[in-house]
Design a protein around this motif. Structure first.
Motif, short mmCIF file in Angstrom:
data_model
loop_
_atom_site.label_atom_id
_atom_site.label_comp_id
_atom_site.label_asym_id
_atom_site.label_seq_id
_atom_site.Cartn_x
_atom_site.Cartn_y
_atom_site.Cartn_z
N TRP A 141 0.80 -1.22 0.00
CA TRP A 141 0.00 0.00 0.00
C TRP A 141 0.84 1.28 0.00
O TRP A 141 0.45 2.27 -0.61
CB TRP A 141 -0.94 0.01 1.21
N ILE B 252 -9.26 -0.82 6.62
CA ILE B 252 -9.78 -1.76 5.62
C ILE B 252 -9.94 -3.18 6.15
O ILE B 252 -10.46 -4.05 5.45
CB ILE B 252 -8.86 -1.80 4.37
N LYS C 36 -12.34 -5.64 -0.50
CA LYS C 36 -13.25 -4.64 -1.05
C LYS C 36 -12.68 -3.23 -0.94
O LYS C 36 -12.82 -2.43 -1.86
CB LYS C 36 -14.60 -4.73 -0.33
N TYR C 37 -12.05 -2.94 0.19
CA TYR C 37 -11.61 -1.56 0.46
C TYR C 37 -10.13 -1.35 0.14
O TYR C 37 -9.36 -2.31 0.04
CB TYR C 37 -11.86 -1.22 1.93
N LYS C 38 -9.76 -0.08 0.00
CA LYS C 38 -8.38 0.29 -0.32
C LYS C 38 -7.83 1.21 0.76
O LYS C 38 -8.50 2.14 1.20
CB LYS C 38 -8.32 1.00 -1.67
N ALA C 39 -6.58 0.96 1.15
CA ALA C 39 -5.94 1.81 2.16
C ALA C 39 -5.51 3.15 1.56
O ALA C 39 -5.42 4.15 2.26
CB ALA C 39 -4.73 1.09 2.76
N SER D 33 -8.80 5.95 -1.06
CA SER D 33 -9.92 5.27 -0.43
C SER D 33 -11.26 5.92 -0.74
O SER D 33 -11.33 7.08 -1.15
CB SER D 33 -9.72 5.22 1.09
N ILE E 210 -14.18 4.76 3.91
CA ILE E 210 -12.90 4.41 4.53
C ILE E 210 -12.21 5.66 5.07
O ILE E 210 -11.56 5.61 6.13
CB ILE E 210 -12.00 3.67 3.53
N PRO F 215 -10.77 -6.41 3.53
CA PRO F 215 -9.59 -5.96 2.77
C PRO F 215 -9.64 -6.28 1.29
O PRO F 215 -8.81 -5.77 0.53
CB PRO F 215 -8.44 -6.69 3.47
#
Length: 225
Positions: free
Chosen positions: A172, A191, A197-200, A203, A207, A195
């Motif tokens: 990331w 996330i 589905k979501y992005k650090a 975002s 998020i 993790p």
């Protein structure tokens, strides 16, 4: 016949107990090389026609930024350092939410998540939950809180094919886990519920709101181990 079944059950139970205790003691000192989830994801990738991809670099807790440790406590388990494996208040709140048909919340502690990730399969069955409780008691008895955190941060899924703090930090933010800023740490912690589905980074608004809440709560987390 009944006595034979009873003796067989007793033998199986004893062997399971001995093997499980040995496994927990073994991983008290030895890095966990892979988890059941990593194997499951590999099969899923193969079934979906994807190339196999798994990033997992074990590092000692001294090489994981305290900011990330505080972030996951703030995000996942505020009472981690004080409970003995279970947060019954959080579990009751999760039960109330779920019974009302709201978004499903597990109420699982970091200890419970570690027990599940290292020793068990995924799923929501009562059988799996019973084994999870058993292994949670074992690691709380046989590991220190620091070791639980170390294994947790080295084994959880933090992206598509990304497992553990070191691999996630490089994936990331292109930096080692020791160098994470508080904003980076909050991004990874945010996330963890999903993790895949979501992005650090880059975002969604959801998020970003989670990051802000985590950053706020991180100020009150003091590591005691």
């Amino acid at each position: 016949m009944f006595q034979k079944i009873l003796r067989l059950f007793y033998k199986v139970a004893m062997w399971f107990f001995l093997i499980s205790v040995f496994s927990v003691l073994f991983f008290r000192w030895v890095p966990v090389p892979f988890t059941p989830l990593m194997i499951t994801r590999a099969f899923e990738q193969k079934f979906n026609g994807e190339s196999l991809h798994c990033k997992h670099d074990w590092v000692p807790i001294e090489e994981i930024s305290p900011r990330l440790q505080r972030a996951v406590i703030a995000s996942e388990d505020a009472t981690f350092q004080d409970h003995h494996g279970f947060d019954f208040s959080a579990m009751f709140k999760a039960y109330k939410n779920n019974s009302k048909g709201k978004r499903i919340k597990g109420g699982s502690t970091i200890s419970q998540q570690t027990a599940k990730n290292v020793f068990l399969w995924q799923g929501r069955s009562y059988v799996r939950k019973a084994f999870e409780a058993y292994f949670t008691v074992l690691i709380e008895l046989l590991w220190s809180k620091e070791r639980i955190m170390e294994v947790y941060l080295n084994s959880i899924e933090m992206g598509d094919g990304v497992y553990g703090a070191q691999a996630a930090s490089k994936y990331w933010y292109d930096k080692p886990a020791a160098d994470l800023s508080k904003y980076d740490a909050a991004g990874i912690a945010a996330i963890l519920p999903n993790p895949l589905k979501y992005k650090a980074k880059n975002s969604s608004a959801y998020i970003e709101r989670r990051k802000s809440r985590i950053l706020k709560h991180m100020r009150y987390v003091k590591l005691k181990y």
